[in-house]
Design a protein around this motif. Structure first.
Motif, PDB file in Angstrom:
ATOM      1  N   SER A   9      34.557   0.057  18.411  1.00  0.00           N
ATOM      2  CA  SER A   9      34.033   1.414  18.267  1.00  0.00           C
ATOM      3  C   SER A   9      32.802   1.431  17.373  1.00  0.00           C
ATOM      4  O   SER A   9      31.808   2.095  17.677  1.00  0.00           O
ATOM      5  CB  SER A   9      35.101   2.346  17.690  1.00  0.00           C
ATOM      6  N   LEU A  10      32.861   0.705  16.273  1.00  0.00           N
ATOM      7  CA  LEU A  10      31.711   0.637  15.370  1.00  0.00           C
ATOM      8  C   LEU A  10      30.528  -0.049  16.051  1.00  0.00           C
ATOM      9  O   LEU A  10      29.387   0.433  15.980  1.00  0.00           O
ATOM     10  CB  LEU A  10      32.094  -0.099  14.087  1.00  0.00           C
ATOM     11  N   LEU A  11      30.776  -1.141  16.739  1.00  0.00           N
ATOM     12  CA  LEU A  11      29.700  -1.862  17.415  1.00  0.00           C
ATOM     13  C   LEU A  11      29.101  -1.063  18.572  1.00  0.00           C
ATOM     14  O   LEU A  11      27.896  -1.139  18.834  1.00  0.00           O
ATOM     15  CB  LEU A  11      30.195  -3.213  17.907  1.00  0.00           C
ATOM     16  N   LEU A  12      29.919  -0.286  19.255  1.00  0.00           N
ATOM     17  CA  LEU A  12      29.394   0.561  20.332  1.00  0.00           C
ATOM     18  C   LEU A  12      28.503   1.661  19.775  1.00  0.00           C
ATOM     19  O   LEU A  12      27.495   2.025  20.386  1.00  0.00           O
ATOM     20  CB  LEU A  12      30.538   1.165  21.140  1.00  0.00           C
ATOM     21  N   GLY A  13      28.864   2.198  18.615  1.00  0.00           N
ATOM     22  CA  GLY A  13      27.998   3.183  17.966  1.00  0.00           C
ATOM     23  C   GLY A  13      26.669   2.585  17.564  1.00  0.00           C
ATOM     24  O   GLY A  13      25.612   3.202  17.712  1.00  0.00           O
ATOM     25  N   LEU A  14      26.709   1.350  17.057  1.00  0.00           N
ATOM     26  CA  LEU A  14      25.461   0.668  16.710  1.00  0.00           C
ATOM     27  C   LEU A  14      24.618   0.397  17.952  1.00  0.00           C
ATOM     28  O   LEU A  14      23.400   0.548  17.934  1.00  0.00           O
ATOM     29  CB  LEU A  14      25.762  -0.647  15.983  1.00  0.00           C
ATOM     30  N   SER A  15      25.266  -0.004  19.036  1.00  0.00           N
ATOM     31  CA  SER A  15      24.508  -0.323  20.257  1.00  0.00           C
ATOM     32  C   SER A  15      23.973   0.924  20.942  1.00  0.00           C
ATOM     33  O   SER A  15      23.027   0.830  21.725  1.00  0.00           O
ATOM     34  CB  SER A  15      25.369  -1.134  21.216  1.00  0.00           C
ATOM     35  N   LEU A  16      24.547   2.083  20.659  1.00  0.00           N
ATOM     36  CA  LEU A  16      24.052   3.319  21.266  1.00  0.00           C
ATOM     37  C   LEU A  16      22.642   3.646  20.775  1.00  0.00           C
ATOM     38  O   LEU A  16      21.883   4.324  21.467  1.00  0.00           O
ATOM     39  CB  LEU A  16      24.998   4.484  20.966  1.00  0.00           C
ATOM     40  N   THR A  17      22.265   3.138  19.620  1.00  0.00           N
ATOM     41  CA  THR A  17      20.915   3.401  19.116  1.00  0.00           C
ATOM     42  C   THR A  17      19.849   2.741  19.977  1.00  0.00           C
ATOM     43  O   THR A  17      18.695   3.141  19.923  1.00  0.00           O
ATOM     44  CB  THR A  17      20.763   2.912  17.668  1.00  0.00           C
ATOM     45  N   PHE A  18      20.220   1.762  20.768  1.00  0.00           N
ATOM     46  CA  PHE A  18      19.262   1.115  21.662  1.00  0.00           C
ATOM     47  C   PHE A  18      18.968   1.961  22.899  1.00  0.00           C
ATOM     48  O   PHE A  18      18.155   1.572  23.728  1.00  0.00           O
ATOM     49  CB  PHE A  18      19.756  -0.259  22.097  1.00  0.00           C
ATOM     50  N   SER A  19      19.623   3.097  23.041  1.00  0.00           N
ATOM     51  CA  SER A  19      19.413   3.916  24.225  1.00  0.00           C
ATOM     52  C   SER A  19      18.172   4.800  24.116  1.00  0.00           C
ATOM     53  O   SER A  19      17.891   5.561  25.034  1.00  0.00           O
ATOM     54  CB  SER A  19      20.638   4.785  24.492  1.00  0.00           C
ATOM     55  N   PHE A  45      26.429   4.876  14.843  1.00  0.00           N
ATOM     56  CA  PHE A  45      25.220   5.449  15.426  1.00  0.00           C
ATOM     57  C   PHE A  45      24.301   6.028  14.349  1.00  0.00           C
ATOM     58  O   PHE A  45      23.112   5.744  14.302  1.00  0.00           O
ATOM     59  CB  PHE A  45      25.596   6.524  16.444  1.00  0.00           C
ATOM     60  N   PHE A  46      24.868   6.842  13.459  1.00  0.00           N
ATOM     61  CA  PHE A  46      24.038   7.552  12.496  1.00  0.00           C
ATOM     62  C   PHE A  46      23.585   6.694  11.325  1.00  0.00           C
ATOM     63  O   PHE A  46      22.621   7.043  10.658  1.00  0.00           O
ATOM     64  CB  PHE A  46      24.767   8.798  11.986  1.00  0.00           C
ATOM     65  N   VAL A  47      24.247   5.581  11.054  1.00  0.00           N
ATOM     66  CA  VAL A  47      23.786   4.713   9.975  1.00  0.00           C
ATOM     67  C   VAL A  47      22.448   4.086  10.359  1.00  0.00           C
ATOM     68  O   VAL A  47      21.593   3.845   9.502  1.00  0.00           O
ATOM     69  CB  VAL A  47      24.842   3.653   9.595  1.00  0.00           C
ATOM     70  N   ILE A  48      22.230   3.867  11.640  1.00  0.00           N
ATOM     71  CA  ILE A  48      20.939   3.352  12.099  1.00  0.00           C
ATOM     72  C   ILE A  48      19.933   4.493  12.250  1.00  0.00           C
ATOM     73  O   ILE A  48      18.756   4.345  11.931  1.00  0.00           O
ATOM     74  CB  ILE A  48      21.092   2.606  13.440  1.00  0.00           C
ATOM     75  N   GLN A  49      20.380   5.636  12.715  1.00  0.00           N
ATOM     76  CA  GLN A  49      19.464   6.749  12.963  1.00  0.00           C
ATOM     77  C   GLN A  49      18.929   7.402  11.689  1.00  0.00           C
ATOM     78  O   GLN A  49      17.945   8.124  11.744  1.00  0.00           O
ATOM     79  CB  GLN A  49      20.144   7.807  13.829  1.00  0.00           C
ATOM     80  N   THR A  50      19.565   7.184  10.569  1.00  0.00           N
ATOM     81  CA  THR A  50      19.065   7.746   9.308  1.00  0.00           C
ATOM     82  C   THR A  50      18.279   6.712   8.513  1.00  0.00           C
ATOM     83  O   THR A  50      18.218   6.773   7.299  1.00  0.00           O
ATOM     84  CB  THR A  50      20.232   8.303   8.458  1.00  0.00           C
TER      85      THR A  50
END
Length: 107
Positions: free
Chosen positions: A11-21, A61-66
């Motif tokens: 779940s954590l890795l999928l959130g991180l990979s969503l930033t590549f979208s 997701f948001f740790v990368i987006q911020t």
């Protein structure tokens, strides 16, 4: 490692990979990340587990987006460089709570 711990990590890795979208890569990571995350949510029925998986997905997701928050503090040179690690870790949590709530509502 049991199945539940594996799903938590995924779940954590999928959130991180969503930033590549976003722009350069686009649709493929979006479809893969949300599709696998939907499968993980479908396999859980307890509200607490659903919330926790959604929380980790949103946090990843948001740790990368911020990323811009520490960058702007360093660029502004306002003397708050010591707060950057805390802001980078704590700021995504309120945003991730909303994703956790939406994960419960998908049930």
């Amino acid at each position: 490692m049991n199945k539940n711990c594996f799903y938590i990590l995924i779940s954590l890795l999928l959130g991180l990979s969503l930033t590549f979208s976003f722009y350069p890569i686009s649709v493929f990571p979006f479809v893969i990340s949300l599709g696998i995350f939907a499968i993980i949510l479908k396999q859980n029925t307890e509200n607490l587990k659903l919330f926790f998986h959604g929380l980790l997905f949103g946090y990843g997701f948001f740790v990368i987006q911020t990323y811009w928050i520490p960058f702007s503090i360093y660029k502004a040179n306002i003397g708050m460089e010591g707060a950057v690690p805390f802001l980078s870790i704590i700021t995504p949590i309120p945003f991730a709570i909303f994703i956790g709530i939406l994960a419960i509502l998908t049930k």
